[in-house]
Design a protein around this motif. Structure first.
Motif, PDB file in Angstrom:
ATOM      1  N   THR A   4       0.854  -1.194   0.000  1.00 48.11           N
ATOM      2  CA  THR A   4       0.000   0.000   0.000  1.00 48.11           C
ATOM      3  C   THR A   4       0.883   1.234   0.000  1.00 48.11           C
ATOM      4  O   THR A   4       1.694   1.419   0.910  1.00 48.11           O
ATOM      5  CB  THR A   4      -0.915   0.018   1.238  1.00 48.11           C
TER       6      THR A   4
ATOM      7  N   TYR B  18       1.361   5.468  -2.012  1.00 48.98           N
ATOM      8  CA  TYR B  18       0.731   6.564  -2.748  1.00 48.98           C
ATOM      9  C   TYR B  18       1.769   7.228  -3.635  1.00 48.98           C
ATOM     10  O   TYR B  18       2.934   7.368  -3.249  1.00 48.98           O
ATOM     11  CB  TYR B  18       0.149   7.600  -1.768  1.00 48.98           C
TER      12      TYR B  18
ATOM     13  N   ASN C 120      -3.403   6.063  -5.252  1.00 52.51           N
ATOM     14  CA  ASN C 120      -2.988   4.997  -4.347  1.00 52.51           C
ATOM     15  C   ASN C 120      -2.708   3.728  -5.138  1.00 52.51           C
ATOM     16  O   ASN C 120      -3.110   3.589  -6.295  1.00 52.51           O
ATOM     17  CB  ASN C 120      -4.036   4.773  -3.245  1.00 52.51           C
TER      18      ASN C 120
ATOM     19  N   ASP D  38       2.385   3.684   3.293  1.00 47.42           N
ATOM     20  CA  ASP D  38       1.224   3.796   4.161  1.00 47.42           C
ATOM     21  C   ASP D  38       1.580   3.694   5.632  1.00 47.42           C
ATOM     22  O   ASP D  38       0.809   4.100   6.492  1.00 47.42           O
ATOM     23  CB  ASP D  38       0.216   2.681   3.810  1.00 47.42           C
TER      24      ASP D  38
ATOM     25  N   HIS E 255      -3.051  11.230   3.071  1.00 47.07           N
ATOM     26  CA  HIS E 255      -1.765  11.517   2.459  1.00 47.07           C
ATOM     27  C   HIS E 255      -1.784  12.828   1.715  1.00 47.07           C
ATOM     28  O   HIS E 255      -1.253  12.933   0.629  1.00 47.07           O
ATOM     29  CB  HIS E 255      -1.365  10.375   1.527  1.00 47.07           C
TER      30      HIS E 255
END
Lengths: 115, 115
Positions: A31, A33, A52, A97, B102
């Motif tokens: 996970t 981004y 993501n 994450d 985020h």
């Protein structure tokens, strides 16, 4: 360890050409981004997009589009019909994450659009 | 709705002096990240703070650099006995929470020049 590579240091094109900025990333997390930021000559950082790791759909916003491919760990950015105002340094960044969720930036690509 | 504020925007210091850079988060934001951008390079994470706590300082140089985020007032990045190599742009970013969100909003940066 996280790493973001923008292999193109500088790109110069003539106005109205399409241009693609490459971004390749490394992470052990499942996970994460991905981001693109624009830094115009004035120096501030302008947020462009966040994706993501579970959403591989390509995204289009006006003349901007992004191609996210997990199979090649790439998150490329294309400007269609470039304009002089697109001239800037563009940064790709990665955030995991877990933990501090700090951003890891690539070295940036300096894009010059010539009239 | 004020954004992230940094001051001063430009700071000139002689070698050996102290530099104090301030970052006022957006309203409702209690997480602060500091990044440094050396000339012609990407941004590098320095430190992540919450109110009165340093969460991750893995990117801070071991000597002369310190950061704080007091209960009241802005976050401060302090550089003691500056050297020419400290000349850079220092950006802070803030977020409403460090976990699960985020979106880091960047300030305009402080450009430090050491003469």
């Amino acid at each position: 360890a996280q790493k973001v590579t923008q292999a193109q240091t500088e790109i110069s094109v003539v106005e109205k050409e399409d241009v693609t900025l490459d971004c390749v990333y490394e992470t052990r997390d499942t996970t994460y981004y991905l981001f693109w930021y624009k830094q115009p000559p004035s120096g501030e950082l302008v947020f462009l997009i966040r994706r993501n790791s579970f959403d591989e759909q390509n995204e289009i916003s006006g003349r901007y589009s992004w191609n996210f491919q997990k199979s090649t760990s790439s998150f490329n950015f294309t400007i269609t019909a470039s304009q002089v105002v697109d001239s800037a340094v563009y940064f790709c960044a990665l955030s995991e994450d877990q933990g501090a969720q700090k951003l890891v930036f690539g070295q940036g690509t300096r894009l010059t659009i010539n009239p | 709705n004020a954004g992230v504020m940094q001051n001063p925007r430009h700071l000139v210091r002689r070698r050996g002096q102290e530099a104090r850079l301030r970052c006022s988060p957006m309203k409702g934001h209690s997480h602060v990240y500091w990044y440094r951008q050396l000339p012609e390079e990407g941004l590098k994470f320095m430190v992540y703070l919450q109110k009165e706590n340093i969460i991750d300082e893995s990117g801070m140089p071991k000597e002369r650099f310190s950061a704080e985020f007091p209960k009241e007032g802005p976050s401060i990045l302090r550089i003691q006995q500056v050297v020419r190599g400290d000349s850079a742009a220092y950006f802070c970013a803030t977020s409403s929470t460090g976990v699960g969100v985020h979106e880091q909003y960047f300030g305009p940066g402080t450009r430090l020049t050491v003469t």
